[in-house]
Design a protein around this motif. Structure first.
Motif, short mmCIF file in Angstrom:
data_model
loop_
_atom_site.label_atom_id
_atom_site.label_comp_id
_atom_site.label_asym_id
_atom_site.label_seq_id
_atom_site.Cartn_x
_atom_site.Cartn_y
_atom_site.Cartn_z
N SER A 94 -7.67 1.78 6.70
CA SER A 94 -7.58 0.41 7.20
C SER A 94 -6.78 -0.42 6.19
O SER A 94 -6.63 -0.02 5.03
N ALA A 95 -6.29 -1.58 6.64
CA ALA A 95 -5.53 -2.46 5.74
C ALA A 95 -6.39 -2.84 4.53
O ALA A 95 -5.90 -2.90 3.40
N TRP A 130 7.73 -0.61 -5.53
CA TRP A 130 6.85 -1.79 -5.62
C TRP A 130 5.58 -1.42 -6.36
O TRP A 130 5.12 -2.15 -7.24
N ILE A 131 5.02 -0.25 -6.01
CA ILE A 131 3.80 0.18 -6.69
C ILE A 131 4.06 0.32 -8.19
O ILE A 131 3.24 -0.08 -9.02
N GLY A 162 2.03 4.13 3.37
CA GLY A 162 3.11 3.21 3.72
C GLY A 162 3.55 2.23 2.64
O GLY A 162 4.45 1.43 2.87
N ARG A 163 2.92 2.29 1.47
CA ARG A 163 3.35 1.38 0.40
C ARG A 163 4.63 1.90 -0.25
O ARG A 163 4.81 3.12 -0.38
N ASN A 195 0.78 8.09 -5.22
CA ASN A 195 1.20 9.01 -4.15
C ASN A 195 0.38 8.79 -2.88
O ASN A 195 0.91 8.83 -1.76
N GLU A 196 -0.93 8.57 -3.08
CA GLU A 196 -1.80 8.33 -1.91
C GLU A 196 -1.39 7.03 -1.21
O GLU A 196 -1.38 6.95 0.01
N LEU A 197 -1.09 6.00 -2.00
CA LEU A 197 -0.70 4.71 -1.43
C LEU A 197 0.65 4.82 -0.71
O LEU A 197 0.86 4.21 0.34
#
Lengths: 255, 68
Positions: A5-6, A69-70, A64-65, A58-60
Motif C-alpha cells: 500500500s502507499a 531519488w532514494i 516503483g520508487r 532495491n525493495e523500494l
C-alpha cells in the motif's frame, strides 16, 4: 514481489531514510569515540547500515520508487528520517543518546513487518541490529553513570523524536493503516509502548531520570506528518544531502 | 577499565583460539567491542574472558620446603 500500500511504501522509505542518515552520523562521529573500541564500533555500524540501505532501496525500487531519488537526489525536506538525526549537537554522550533511540526505533518498525518475501532480509538485518542495539544500551548504561546530566538532557529531546518517528499513539489495531493493510503484525501504539518500556527499564537503576520525557508526543495524527513520520518541519542540512548523495565524489556514492 | 581476552573458532569442532583483546568498562560492552573489532571472519563461536579471571598455570617455581 507483492504490491505494498502507499502507506507501507512510505513506512519502509522512512526506515530507509533513517538508516541513510544514521550511517552518515555514524561515519561523522566514528573518530570521536572515547576509546579505540568505540570508533571501531561506530565505523562497523556505519557499514552495516549501508548494507541494509542497499537491500531496502532495491525493495523500494521494486515498488516503483526511483533509485536516484532514494540514493539522495532530493531536497533535505524530502528525507523522512527520524527527527533526532537532523543534527547532533553536543559530545559523544549526546551522540550515543541520539543514535541509540533512532536505531532502535527503526529496527522496531522493521521487526513489525509481516511479509514473507522480506523474511530473509529482515532476519539478516536483525542479526546485525542485535549488536548495534546491545552496544548502544551497554554504552548508555556506562555514560548514565559518568555523564548523567548530558545523557538525560539529550534523551529528553531524542526519545520524543524517536517516538514520533515510530508513529502516533492513536494508531492502534483499529486505526493504523499499515497494520490494517496487513503489512505489519502490530500497530504503532504497541511498538511505542515497547520502545518506551525498554528505555524506562534501561535507566531505572541509573542516575538518569526520564521523568521529563514527553512520552505523549504525537498522541494523535492531527499534527503528524505521515510521510516524514515527525511532528516538526526540521530537516537535515544541505551539506548532509551533498555528502549522502556523494555528488562531489562519485567514488563514495551508493551504487 | 578492564582488559578482556577474546577467543574464537571458525567452525564447530575447531580449536578455540586466542585472537586478541579489548578494553572495556564491563562484560556487556566487552562482548560488543569484541564482536565489532574482530568481525573480519564469520565466527562460529566467540567469547571474552576478563584478564583478572585468567589463572596462570605456567611459570611457577617451587617454594622452599616443597619437593620436586
Amino acid at each position: 514481489m507483492s504490491d505494498w500500500s502507499a502507506e507501507a511504501i512510505d513506512y519502509v522509505q522512512a526506515v530507509t531514510d533513517t538508516k541513510l542518515v544514521l550511517s552518515q552520523r555514524y561515519s561523522q562521529w566514528s573518530l570521536a569515540g572515547d576509546t579505540l573500541e568505540d570508533t571501531i564500533g561506530g565505523s562497523s555500524a556505519a557499514q552495516d547500515e549501508i548494507g541494509h540501505i542497499r537491500q531496502l532501496a532495491n525493495e523500494l525500487e521494486d515498488q516503483g520508487r526511483d533509485m536516484e531519488w532514494i540514493r539522495g537526489a532530493r531536497d533535505p525536506e524530502e528525507f523522512a528520517n527520524a527527527a533526532c538525526l537532523d543534527a547532533i549537537d553536543g559530545d559523544w554522550a549526546a551522540f550515543m543518546a541520539t543514535v541509540g533511540p533512532a536505531d532502535r526505533a527503526a529496527w522496531y518498525l522493521l521487526d513489525a513487518i509481516d511479509q514473507e518475501d522480506l523474511e530473509g532480509l529482515l532476519t539478516k538485518i536483525g542479526e546485525d541490529e542485535y549488536f548495534h542495539l546491545e552496544y548502544h544500551d551497554a554504552r548508555l548504561e556506562t555514560l548514565a553513570e559518568e555523564k548523567p546530566e548530558e545523557i538525560q538532557a539529550a534523551l529528553e529531546e531524542t526519545l520524543p523524536q524517536a517516538l514520533a518517528f515510530i508513529g502516533p499513539q492513536s494508531y492502534d489495531e483499529e486505526t493504523d493503516p499499515v497494520y490494517q493493510a496487513g503489512f505489519t503484525n502490530r500497530p504503532v501504539a504497541e511498538i511505542r509502548e515497547a520502545f518506551a518500556a525498554h528505555y524506562r527499564d534501561l535507566f531505572a537503576d541509573t542516575p538518569v531520570s526520564l521523568e521529563n520525557v514527553d512520552w505523549d508526543v504525537a498522541a494523535d495524527d492531527d499534527e503528524w506528518d505521515a510521510t516524514r513520520r515527525r511532528v516538526d518541519d526540521g530537516a537535515i542540512a544541505e551539506e548532509d544531502v551533498s555528502q549522502i548523495s556523494g555528488e562531489r565524489n562519485e567514488l563514495y556514492a551508493m551504487n | 577499565m578492564q582488559k578482556y581476552d577474546v577467543f574464537a573458532r571458525l567452525h564447530p569442532g575447531d580449536d578455540t583460539i586466542h585472537i586478541g583483546n579489548v578494553t572495556a568498562q564491563n562484560e556487556r560492552l566487552a562482548k560488543m567491542y569484541a564482536y565489532e573489532t574482530f568481525d573480519e571472519e564469520d565466527w562460529d563461536y566467540m567469547a571474552v574472558v576478563a584478564q583478572d579471571d585468567l589463572h596462570e598455570v605456567t611459570g611457577k617455581m617451587p617454594t622452599a620446603g616443597v619437593s620436586r
